[in-house]
Design a protein around this motif. Sequence first.
Motif, PDB file in Angstrom:
ATOM      1  N   VAL A  91      35.766  36.866  40.759  1.00  0.00           N
ATOM      2  CA  VAL A  91      37.232  36.851  40.679  1.00  0.00           C
ATOM      3  C   VAL A  91      37.727  36.376  42.035  1.00  0.00           C
ATOM      4  O   VAL A  91      37.458  37.022  43.057  1.00  0.00           O
ATOM      5  CB  VAL A  91      37.800  38.239  40.353  1.00  0.00           C
ATOM      6  N   THR A  92      38.428  35.254  42.063  1.00  0.00           N
ATOM      7  CA  THR A  92      38.799  34.619  43.323  1.00  0.00           C
ATOM      8  C   THR A  92      40.310  34.516  43.466  1.00  0.00           C
ATOM      9  O   THR A  92      41.009  34.092  42.539  1.00  0.00           O
ATOM     10  CB  THR A  92      38.184  33.212  43.420  1.00  0.00           C
ATOM     11  N   LEU A  93      40.790  34.909  44.625  1.00  0.00           N
ATOM     12  CA  LEU A  93      42.181  34.715  45.018  1.00  0.00           C
ATOM     13  C   LEU A  93      42.224  33.564  46.017  1.00  0.00           C
ATOM     14  O   LEU A  93      41.576  33.622  47.063  1.00  0.00           O
ATOM     15  CB  LEU A  93      42.733  35.986  45.668  1.00  0.00           C
ATOM     16  N   LEU A  94      42.953  32.504  45.675  1.00  0.00           N
ATOM     17  CA  LEU A  94      43.121  31.382  46.590  1.00  0.00           C
ATOM     18  C   LEU A  94      44.305  31.686  47.502  1.00  0.00           C
ATOM     19  O   LEU A  94      45.438  31.789  47.048  1.00  0.00           O
ATOM     20  CB  LEU A  94      43.364  30.094  45.809  1.00  0.00           C
ATOM     21  N   GLU A  95      44.032  31.839  48.803  1.00  0.00           N
ATOM     22  CA  GLU A  95      45.104  32.170  49.747  1.00  0.00           C
ATOM     23  C   GLU A  95      45.748  30.919  50.349  1.00  0.00           C
ATOM     24  O   GLU A  95      46.965  30.874  50.528  1.00  0.00           O
ATOM     25  CB  GLU A  95      44.557  33.058  50.863  1.00  0.00           C
ATOM     26  N   GLY A 113      47.997  32.000  46.176  1.00  0.00           N
ATOM     27  CA  GLY A 113      48.439  33.169  45.426  1.00  0.00           C
ATOM     28  C   GLY A 113      47.892  33.256  44.022  1.00  0.00           C
ATOM     29  O   GLY A 113      48.085  34.270  43.340  1.00  0.00           O
ATOM     30  N   ASP A 114      47.179  32.213  43.552  1.00  0.00           N
ATOM     31  CA  ASP A 114      46.634  32.211  42.200  1.00  0.00           C
ATOM     32  C   ASP A 114      45.264  32.888  42.163  1.00  0.00           C
ATOM     33  O   ASP A 114      44.476  32.806  43.109  1.00  0.00           O
ATOM     34  CB  ASP A 114      46.502  30.792  41.663  1.00  0.00           C
ATOM     35  N   LEU A 115      44.990  33.523  41.027  1.00  0.00           N
ATOM     36  CA  LEU A 115      43.701  34.157  40.762  1.00  0.00           C
ATOM     37  C   LEU A 115      42.993  33.415  39.644  1.00  0.00           C
ATOM     38  O   LEU A 115      43.629  32.873  38.737  1.00  0.00           O
ATOM     39  CB  LEU A 115      43.885  35.610  40.338  1.00  0.00           C
ATOM     40  N   VAL A 116      41.654  33.443  39.675  1.00  0.00           N
ATOM     41  CA  VAL A 116      40.876  32.812  38.617  1.00  0.00           C
ATOM     42  C   VAL A 116      39.526  33.514  38.522  1.00  0.00           C
ATOM     43  O   VAL A 116      39.048  34.102  39.498  1.00  0.00           O
ATOM     44  CB  VAL A 116      40.688  31.299  38.894  1.00  0.00           C
ATOM     45  N   VAL A 117      38.927  33.475  37.342  1.00  0.00           N
ATOM     46  CA  VAL A 117      37.623  34.092  37.100  1.00  0.00           C
ATOM     47  C   VAL A 117      36.632  33.004  36.713  1.00  0.00           C
ATOM     48  O   VAL A 117      36.970  32.117  35.909  1.00  0.00           O
ATOM     49  CB  VAL A 117      37.692  35.139  35.966  1.00  0.00           C
ATOM     50  N   PHE A 159      45.804  32.864  36.830  1.00  0.00           N
ATOM     51  CA  PHE A 159      46.649  34.049  36.820  1.00  0.00           C
ATOM     52  C   PHE A 159      47.443  34.032  38.121  1.00  0.00           C
ATOM     53  O   PHE A 159      46.911  34.297  39.199  1.00  0.00           O
ATOM     54  CB  PHE A 159      45.811  35.320  36.707  1.00  0.00           C
ATOM     55  N   GLY A 160      48.708  33.695  38.023  1.00  0.00           N
ATOM     56  CA  GLY A 160      49.524  33.540  39.208  1.00  0.00           C
ATOM     57  C   GLY A 160      50.390  34.742  39.493  1.00  0.00           C
ATOM     58  O   GLY A 160      50.449  35.710  38.715  1.00  0.00           O
ATOM     59  N   ALA A 161      51.083  34.660  40.628  1.00  0.00           N
ATOM     60  CA  ALA A 161      51.998  35.740  41.008  1.00  0.00           C
ATOM     61  C   ALA A 161      53.168  35.841  40.046  1.00  0.00           C
ATOM     62  O   ALA A 161      53.910  36.834  40.066  1.00  0.00           O
ATOM     63  CB  ALA A 161      52.493  35.512  42.428  1.00  0.00           C
ATOM     64  N   ASP A 162      53.362  34.822  39.203  1.00  0.00           N
ATOM     65  CA  ASP A 162      54.442  34.851  38.230  1.00  0.00           C
ATOM     66  C   ASP A 162      54.055  35.582  36.949  1.00  0.00           C
ATOM     67  O   ASP A 162      54.858  35.687  36.021  1.00  0.00           O
ATOM     68  CB  ASP A 162      54.893  33.417  37.897  1.00  0.00           C
ATOM     69  N   THR A 163      52.796  36.085  36.878  1.00  0.00           N
ATOM     70  CA  THR A 163      52.358  36.858  35.719  1.00  0.00           C
ATOM     71  C   THR A 163      52.338  38.334  36.094  1.00  0.00           C
ATOM     72  O   THR A 163      52.041  38.690  37.243  1.00  0.00           O
ATOM     73  CB  THR A 163      50.958  36.426  35.247  1.00  0.00           C
ATOM     74  N   LEU A 169      47.404  42.351  40.766  1.00  0.00           N
ATOM     75  CA  LEU A 169      45.995  42.240  41.110  1.00  0.00           C
ATOM     76  C   LEU A 169      45.770  41.515  42.429  1.00  0.00           C
ATOM     77  O   LEU A 169      44.879  41.888  43.203  1.00  0.00           O
ATOM     78  CB  LEU A 169      45.247  41.537  39.981  1.00  0.00           C
ATOM     79  N   ALA A 170      46.559  40.473  42.716  1.00  0.00           N
ATOM     80  CA  ALA A 170      46.336  39.663  43.924  1.00  0.00           C
ATOM     81  C   ALA A 170      46.390  40.502  45.199  1.00  0.00           C
ATOM     82  O   ALA A 170      45.447  40.463  46.006  1.00  0.00           O
ATOM     83  CB  ALA A 170      47.319  38.504  43.978  1.00  0.00           C
ATOM     84  N   PRO A 171      47.441  41.287  45.441  1.00  0.00           N
ATOM     85  CA  PRO A 171      47.450  42.078  46.676  1.00  0.00           C
ATOM     86  C   PRO A 171      46.393  43.166  46.703  1.00  0.00           C
ATOM     87  O   PRO A 171      45.884  43.526  47.766  1.00  0.00           O
ATOM     88  CB  PRO A 171      48.870  42.669  46.711  1.00  0.00           C
ATOM     89  N   LEU A 172      46.043  43.693  45.530  1.00  0.00           N
ATOM     90  CA  LEU A 172      45.009  44.729  45.477  1.00  0.00           C
ATOM     91  C   LEU A 172      43.653  44.145  45.849  1.00  0.00           C
ATOM     92  O   LEU A 172      42.892  44.742  46.626  1.00  0.00           O
ATOM     93  CB  LEU A 172      44.964  45.342  44.078  1.00  0.00           C
TER      94      LEU A 172
END
Length: 338
Positions: A91-95, A113-117, A159-163, A169-172
């Motif tokens: 599970v990756t968060l692109l900063e 800010g986007d997440l992806v698996v 999975f973006g910050a707009d979801t 999940l991103a900040p966690l």
Amino acid sequence: MAPDVHEGRAHGGYRSTDAPPAHRGRAAWHEALARTFGAVPLTVPGEPSTGTVRTSSLGRLRTATVEGEGPSALRPRPRVGPDGRGDHLVVTLLETGTARLEQDGREADLGPGDLVVHDLARPFRLDFTRAFRTKSLVLPRDVLGLSESETAQVTARRFGADTPLGCLLAPLLAGLVDGVGDFPPRTLKLVARNTVDLLGMLADEVLGRTAADSTGGDRALLLRIQEFIDRNLADPELSPEAIARAHQISLRYLHKLFEGEDATVRRWIQRRRLKECRHDLALHRNTTISAVAHRWGFTSAAHFSRVFRDAYGMAPREWRGIQESAPAGPPSARLVEA
């Protein structure tokens, strides 16, 4: 459990801050990523790429911060080799930077800010821009209880910050990765558990799963957990939290496994303990009721007597009296099985 932290520049994160020789840049970058995500082929076009990889272990989970200064593409073979990453998800968060992930017939274009698996067991391609930073959690697939076909529905989705779940999940995830080495172990475990819980919710949302859904894999895991409970009934520290930790699953997933058992996890443990106590009260008639209760994990004789009465309609002493007056043989079958 204290985290195992390694950090370094472009060669696996093993306590070195020296940049590799220029002619080793590409190979060193490959080695750094391979140590973290598994032995996968790496393509780095143009000049040798440099970067840093910082990793840490939290039981079966692994966190990683990766910073790169050149474009790269990871192309793993199906079923990654003996390094143990074959059945792992990332599970990756692109900063910073932008990226594109291709897997399972989908493409996800990612921004900050986007997440992806993605699944390390099957081919994928992950391309980055010239400068990027990611924070990732590497975890065994069984932690989320996903089959291969279910995993294939979750990968390569942005999975973006707009979801709703993405913004939680991103900040966690970032906090978990950044907190290794700074947070107390208990805090890290709590953050990791909450992160996994949110990942499970994210997977459920994509799959459209309900609480009533169950799989063969879930059943097999449930049976293993029930066997584990039976082996550890005497331990007064046995609890849902301890069981979840021992099986490297989230507390939420553990409770979900027991939804079809007509009992919560705590209630299941109590039933099993009461059954063993009832047996011992009849078999070991010279042992005190308090000793029997403590033998099977009850820390309070008064609490044991209360739950015994609630379950069987009589106090432990009454049950023992019935057995003492009964003919020789197995304990009376008059009471319903716990």
